[in-house]
Write a protein that holds these residues in place. Structure first.
Motif, PDB file in Angstrom:
ATOM      1  N   SER A   1       3.828   7.106  -0.532  1.00 26.11           N
ATOM      2  CA  SER A   1       5.056   6.617   0.737  1.00 26.11           C
ATOM      3  C   SER A   1       3.991   5.625   1.516  1.00 26.11           C
ATOM      4  CB  SER A   1       5.369   7.842   1.436  1.00 26.11           C
ATOM      5  OG  SER A   1       4.089   8.474   2.213  1.00 26.11           O
ATOM      6  N   PHE A   2       4.747   4.832   2.377  1.00 29.13           N
ATOM      7  CA  PHE A   2       4.567   3.969   3.264  1.00 29.13           C
ATOM      8  C   PHE A   2       5.306   3.728   4.460  1.00 29.13           C
ATOM      9  CE2 PHE A   2       6.595   0.700   1.041  1.00 29.13           C
ATOM     10  CZ  PHE A   2       7.218  -0.061   1.678  1.00 29.13           C
ATOM     11  N   THR A   3       4.845   3.450   5.750  1.00 26.60           N
ATOM     12  CA  THR A   3       5.698   3.056   6.899  1.00 26.60           C
ATOM     13  C   THR A   3       5.540   1.564   7.181  1.00 26.60           C
ATOM     14  OG1 THR A   3       3.787   3.781   8.285  1.00 26.60           O
ATOM     15  CG2 THR A   3       5.690   5.314   7.933  1.00 26.60           C
ATOM     16  N   ASN A   4       4.450   1.036   6.828  1.00 26.88           N
ATOM     17  CA  ASN A   4       4.120  -0.339   7.042  1.00 26.88           C
ATOM     18  C   ASN A   4       4.170  -1.228   5.942  1.00 26.88           C
ATOM     19  OD1 ASN A   4       2.104  -2.531   7.526  1.00 26.88           O
ATOM     20  ND2 ASN A   4       2.859  -2.345   9.548  1.00 26.88           N
ATOM     21  N   ARG A   5       4.706  -1.923   5.542  1.00 26.12           N
ATOM     22  CA  ARG A   5       4.736  -2.761   4.420  1.00 26.12           C
ATOM     23  C   ARG A   5       3.508  -3.409   4.018  1.00 26.12           C
ATOM     24  NH1 ARG A   5       8.755  -5.312   4.843  1.00 26.12           N
ATOM     25  NH2 ARG A   5       8.213  -7.353   5.227  1.00 26.12           N
ATOM     26  N   ASP A   6       2.813  -4.104   5.124  1.00 25.57           N
ATOM     27  CA  ASP A   6       1.634  -4.928   5.102  1.00 25.57           C
ATOM     28  C   ASP A   6       0.457  -3.937   4.669  1.00 25.57           C
ATOM     29  OD1 ASP A   6       2.272  -7.399   5.365  1.00 25.57           O
ATOM     30  OD2 ASP A   6       2.194  -7.411   7.438  1.00 25.57           O
ATOM     31  N   GLU A   7       0.591  -2.797   5.203  1.00 24.43           N
ATOM     32  CA  GLU A   7      -0.424  -1.591   4.644  1.00 24.43           C
ATOM     33  C   GLU A   7      -0.470  -1.456   3.211  1.00 24.43           C
ATOM     34  OE1 GLU A   7      -3.800   0.684   4.868  1.00 24.43           O
ATOM     35  OE2 GLU A   7      -3.154  -0.728   6.294  1.00 24.43           O
ATOM     36  N   ALA A   8       1.157  -1.211   2.878  1.00 29.51           N
ATOM     37  CA  ALA A   8       1.306  -0.894   1.435  1.00 29.51           C
ATOM     38  C   ALA A   8       0.720  -1.912   0.328  1.00 29.51           C
ATOM     39  CB  ALA A   8       2.648  -0.609   1.120  1.00 29.51           C
ATOM     40  N   ILE A   9       0.782  -3.290   0.917  1.00 29.83           N
ATOM     41  CA  ILE A   9       0.446  -4.325  -0.019  1.00 29.83           C
ATOM     42  C   ILE A   9      -1.067  -4.286   0.166  1.00 29.83           C
ATOM     43  CG2 ILE A   9       0.137  -6.889  -0.040  1.00 29.83           C
ATOM     44  CD1 ILE A   9       3.052  -6.994   1.099  1.00 29.83           C
ATOM     45  N   LYS A  10      -1.707  -3.847   1.161  1.00 30.50           N
ATOM     46  CA  LYS A  10      -2.963  -3.945   1.293  1.00 30.50           C
ATOM     47  C   LYS A  10      -3.770  -2.878   0.270  1.00 30.50           C
ATOM     48  CE  LYS A  10      -6.966  -3.263   4.457  1.00 30.50           C
ATOM     49  NZ  LYS A  10      -7.398  -2.873   6.004  1.00 30.50           N
ATOM     50  N   ARG A  11      -3.054  -1.688   0.156  1.00 36.88           N
ATOM     51  CA  ARG A  11      -3.364  -0.750  -0.657  1.00 36.88           C
ATOM     52  C   ARG A  11      -3.100  -1.197  -2.017  1.00 36.88           C
ATOM     53  NH1 ARG A  11       0.121   4.128   1.532  1.00 36.88           N
ATOM     54  NH2 ARG A  11      -0.826   5.332  -0.305  1.00 36.88           N
ATOM     55  N   ALA A  12      -2.197  -1.729  -2.636  1.00 32.81           N
ATOM     56  CA  ALA A  12      -1.751  -2.310  -4.010  1.00 32.81           C
ATOM     57  C   ALA A  12      -2.835  -3.177  -4.261  1.00 32.81           C
ATOM     58  CB  ALA A  12      -0.629  -2.857  -3.821  1.00 32.81           C
ATOM     59  N   ASN A  13      -3.168  -3.978  -3.254  1.00 32.26           N
ATOM     60  CA  ASN A  13      -4.213  -5.109  -3.699  1.00 32.26           C
ATOM     61  C   ASN A  13      -5.628  -4.575  -3.795  1.00 32.26           C
ATOM     62  OD1 ASN A  13      -2.257  -7.170  -3.835  1.00 32.26           O
ATOM     63  ND2 ASN A  13      -2.727  -7.748  -1.936  1.00 32.26           N
ATOM     64  N   ALA A  14      -5.973  -3.097  -3.240  1.00 28.72           N
ATOM     65  CA  ALA A  14      -7.271  -2.777  -3.012  1.00 28.72           C
ATOM     66  C   ALA A  14      -8.140  -2.810  -4.244  1.00 28.72           C
ATOM     67  CB  ALA A  14      -7.119  -1.471  -2.527  1.00 28.72           C
ATOM     68  N   LEU A  15      -7.644  -2.802  -5.514  1.00 28.24           N
ATOM     69  CA  LEU A  15      -8.559  -2.526  -6.782  1.00 28.24           C
ATOM     70  C   LEU A  15      -8.924  -3.844  -7.126  1.00 28.24           C
ATOM     71  CD1 LEU A  15      -6.395  -0.013  -8.667  1.00 28.24           C
ATOM     72  CD2 LEU A  15      -7.909   0.525  -6.952  1.00 28.24           C
ATOM     73  N   ASN A  16     -10.060  -4.018  -8.138  1.00 30.24           N
ATOM     74  CA  ASN A  16     -10.315  -5.189  -8.624  1.00 30.24           C
ATOM     75  C   ASN A  16      -9.589  -5.780  -9.798  1.00 30.24           C
ATOM     76  OD1 ASN A  16     -11.217  -3.350 -10.646  1.00 30.24           O
ATOM     77  ND2 ASN A  16     -13.507  -4.286 -10.758  1.00 30.24           N
ATOM     78  N   VAL A  17      -8.556  -5.065 -10.417  1.00 35.26           N
ATOM     79  CA  VAL A  17      -7.647  -5.352 -11.280  1.00 35.26           C
ATOM     80  C   VAL A  17      -6.446  -5.958 -10.747  1.00 35.26           C
ATOM     81  CG1 VAL A  17      -8.796  -3.987 -13.154  1.00 35.26           C
ATOM     82  CG2 VAL A  17      -7.063  -2.741 -11.507  1.00 35.26           C
ATOM     83  N   HIS A  18      -5.984  -7.015 -11.170  1.00 38.74           N
ATOM     84  CA  HIS A  18      -4.691  -7.628 -10.755  1.00 38.74           C
ATOM     85  C   HIS A  18      -4.151  -8.394 -11.976  1.00 38.74           C
ATOM     86  CE1 HIS A  18      -7.703  -7.717  -7.288  1.00 38.74           C
ATOM     87  NE2 HIS A  18      -6.694  -6.726  -6.745  1.00 38.74           N
ATOM     88  N   PHE A  19      -2.844  -7.759 -12.351  1.00 43.86           N
ATOM     89  CA  PHE A  19      -2.485  -8.386 -13.457  1.00 43.86           C
ATOM     90  C   PHE A  19      -0.713  -8.754 -13.084  1.00 43.86           C
ATOM     91  CE2 PHE A  19      -3.186  -7.896 -18.187  1.00 43.86           C
ATOM     92  CZ  PHE A  19      -2.273  -8.932 -18.566  1.00 43.86           C
ATOM     93  N   GLN A  20       0.087  -7.729 -13.466  1.00 41.26           N
ATOM     94  CA  GLN A  20       1.641  -8.021 -12.723  1.00 41.26           C
ATOM     95  C   GLN A  20       1.876  -6.998 -11.811  1.00 41.26           C
ATOM     96  OE1 GLN A  20       3.428 -10.395 -16.654  1.00 41.26           O
ATOM     97  NE2 GLN A  20       4.268  -8.457 -16.248  1.00 41.26           N
ATOM     98  N   ALA A  21       2.872  -7.502 -10.898  1.00 38.76           N
ATOM     99  CA  ALA A  21       3.401  -6.203  -9.840  1.00 38.76           C
ATOM    100  C   ALA A  21       4.861  -6.695  -9.545  1.00 38.76           C
ATOM    101  CB  ALA A  21       2.473  -6.699  -8.574  1.00 38.76           C
ATOM    102  N   ALA A  22       5.205  -5.985  -8.739  1.00 44.30           N
ATOM    103  CA  ALA A  22       6.817  -6.037  -8.579  1.00 44.30           C
ATOM    104  C   ALA A  22       7.128  -5.542  -7.096  1.00 44.30           C
ATOM    105  CB  ALA A  22       7.547  -5.084  -9.652  1.00 44.30           C
ATOM    106  N   VAL A  23       8.323  -6.024  -6.434  1.00 42.30           N
ATOM    107  CA  VAL A  23       8.680  -5.628  -5.312  1.00 42.30           C
ATOM    108  C   VAL A  23      10.564  -5.379  -5.430  1.00 42.30           C
ATOM    109  CG1 VAL A  23       9.013  -7.841  -4.493  1.00 42.30           C
ATOM    110  CG2 VAL A  23       9.012  -6.218  -3.047  1.00 42.30           C
ATOM    111  N   PHE A  24      10.948  -4.293  -4.891  1.00 42.41           N
ATOM    112  CA  PHE A  24      12.398  -4.029  -4.909  1.00 42.41           C
ATOM    113  C   PHE A  24      12.875  -4.078  -3.650  1.00 42.41           C
ATOM    114  CE2 PHE A  24      11.016  -2.306  -9.067  1.00 42.41           C
ATOM    115  CZ  PHE A  24      12.257  -2.580  -9.892  1.00 42.41           C
ATOM    116  N   THR A  25      13.856  -5.015  -3.151  1.00 44.42           N
ATOM    117  CA  THR A  25      14.363  -5.402  -1.938  1.00 44.42           C
ATOM    118  C   THR A  25      15.638  -6.343  -2.452  1.00 44.42           C
ATOM    119  OG1 THR A  25      14.198  -6.077   0.296  1.00 44.42           O
ATOM    120  CG2 THR A  25      12.840  -7.225  -1.664  1.00 44.42           C
ATOM    121  N   LYS A  26      16.595  -6.135  -1.339  1.00 48.60           N
ATOM    122  CA  LYS A  26      17.641  -7.199  -1.363  1.00 48.60           C
ATOM    123  C   LYS A  26      17.456  -8.161  -0.625  1.00 48.60           C
ATOM    124  CE  LYS A  26      19.792  -5.285  -5.084  1.00 48.60           C
ATOM    125  NZ  LYS A  26      19.756  -6.097  -6.017  1.00 48.60           N
ATOM    126  N   ASN A  27      16.284  -8.294   0.427  1.00 45.34           N
ATOM    127  CA  ASN A  27      16.124  -9.141   1.328  1.00 45.34           C
ATOM    128  C   ASN A  27      15.349 -10.196   0.900  1.00 45.34           C
ATOM    129  OD1 ASN A  27      14.827 -10.596   3.533  1.00 45.34           O
ATOM    130  ND2 ASN A  27      15.549  -8.870   5.115  1.00 45.34           N
TER     131      ASN A  27
END
Length: 462
Positions: free
Chosen positions: A372-398
């Motif tokens: 869970s997250f309350t701040n999207r920037d913090e969630a993105i920071k956690r998503a980026n925290a690992l040294n492996v970066h391949f494909q990712a996704a975001v779900f929003t209508k905005n």
């Protein structure tokens, strides 16, 4: 020496094959080198197109045979393996089509006095001997991505399939031969790690294509002979950002498919889902409900959604990682248990600790983690925290949130309102940072296996 190929489903015997010894590597490389060094033996573009087009036609006539072979050795369920076979056929067609796009360009001259009376242009040449080492999880389609691309580029290729799943590539080799592939242009070998390293690091190798673990890939890259170019495709731990306005009806089926396709044994499988706190309870309920409906069983049964892991050893590993996550505080939403020596339940964990294996390392099994997250920037920071970066996704209508998230996520590809495992074979595909180097995708791989030559004519008449 020999190796036994067994079914991941029930460990039953399929076939016994001979292993190539390290004393045979020199002969194999010499065969490829003799073809490449003698330009009179090069296969002209029109002939390469003919062979690949005929290969695709033969494959189309043998879909069921190729399908059963892939399911039997790899364990991917029938419907997903059928999609793989159809993709492989399309991949061969794409390789044939791209041959006509292998072209150079004119380089402008007379821009300075020193460059007067000259005309210059570039052309594309095959890079040379390609050695390709592949993974088990897509035994036919990965073979196409490494073999058909090398051949389209005009390169002799030596292909080492995963020892667990060599039969699909051997079937592809026989089809290519039937389609007119001359002797020696494709050599398939099964060998141990020592022989493989001897092959890959030989100075006669011009290009090394690798699909597999980062540990092995980066090690082999460090041992390559000077001048050998490479493309490495490793795994990831694909993150997804889910905002509060996401469409549940579209999102849940996509994410469940992306997480449990081929029992999670996919390098871009949905692994870490970061969900806005406002909808996280509803999301967990919907995701868990859809997960529990998945049918686990015989991969040859067309009703099966989730098949076996490739070996019992992998089941043991996944079980250990899940138990560790629960011990460290993760909430088990559904699954969490082994079904047999070869099957593990589709599993959903909520808020595993950041230092758990399931949060830090590619699971490569049927496990999805929700945070869970309350701040999207913090969630993105956690998503980026690992040294492996391949494909990712975001779900929003905005659209603004979508574009901002795409910009901030560290990934080679970001899917908007689609799961991280989406791929078509004409798009660029590959990892960055620890996840790999170079770019796959049929046309991109072909281009990687060519090199440019500049020709400059000087004449007073120009």
């Amino acid at each position: 020496m020999t190796i036994e190929i067994t079914s991941p489903y029930d460990q039953s015997f399929i076939k016994e094959l001979s292993l190539t010894g390290k004393n045979e590597i020199d002969k194999i490389l010499n065969t490829a080198q003799n073809l490449f060094l003698d330009q009179s033996k090069w296969i002209p573009a029109y002939k390469r197109i003919e062979i690949l087009e005929k290969t695709a036609a033969i494959m189309a006539d043998r879909i069921e045979d190729l399908l059963v072979t892939a399911v039997s050795e790899g364990g991917k369920p029938y419907q997903d393996s059928k999609a793989e076979v159809l993709r492989a056929i399309k991949g061969v067609k794409l390789a044939a089509e791209h041959i006509s796009q292998l072209k150079g360009e004119q380089i402008p001259m007379a821009l300075t006095e020193a460059s007067l009376n000259r005309v210059a242009f570039t052309s594309k040449e095959p890079i040379g001997i390609v050695v390709a080492v592949s993974a088990f999880n897509h035994p036919l389609n990965l073979a196409v991505h490494q073999i058909a691309t090398a051949f389209a580029a005009g390169c002799p290729v030596i292909f080492k399939p995963a020892t667990a799943t060599p039969l699909s590539s051997l079937a592809l080799r026989e089809i290519l031969k039937e389609a007119g592939l001359p002797e020696g242009w494709l050599q398939i070998i099964l060998c141990d790690n020592e022989a493989a390293e001897l092959l890959v690091t030989d100075p006669r190798v011009n290009f090394f294509s690798f699909i597999g673990s980062a540990k092995v890939g980066w090690y082999l890259k460090s041992k390559l002979s000077p001048g050998t170019r490479c493309a490495l495709e490793h795994g990831g731990a694909a993150p997804v950002i889910v905002e509060s306005d996401a469409d549940f009806k579209e999102m849940i089926p996509d994410l469940v498919k992306g997480g449990f396709y081929h029992a999670g044994q996919v390098c871009v499988s949905v692994q870490r889902i970061y969900v806005n706190q406002k909808i996280v309870e509803r999301f967990i309920e919907a995701f868990a409900a859809a997960t529990t409906k998945l049918v686990t069983g015989n991969p040859l049964d067309q009703k099966t959604d989730v098949g076996p892991l490739i070996t019992p050893k992998e089941v043991n590993r996944v079980e250990k990682w899940v138990n560790e996550a629960i011990k460290k505080g993760a909430k088990l939403i559904t699954g969490g248990k082994r079904i047999s020596d070869t099957f593990f339940q589709p599993t959903v964990l909520f808020n595993p600790s950041e230092d758990s294996k399931v949060s830090t390392t590619e699971i490569f099994g049927p496990v999805v983690c929700i945070y869970s997250f309350t701040n999207r920037d913090e969630a993105i920071k956690r998503a980026n925290a690992l040294n492996v970066h391949f494909q990712a996704a975001v779900f929003t209508k905005n659209i603004d949130i979508a574009l901002e998230t795409v910009k901030k996520l560290n990934a080679t590809a970001v899917m908007v309102n689609d799961h991280t495992a989406f791929r078509v074979d004409w798009m660029p595909f590959g990892g960055r940072d620890a996840s790999g180097i170079g770019m796959g995708g049929i046309s991109y791989a072909i281009n990687e296996m060519t090199r440019e030559k500049l020709t400059v004519f000087k004449s007073k008449l120009i």
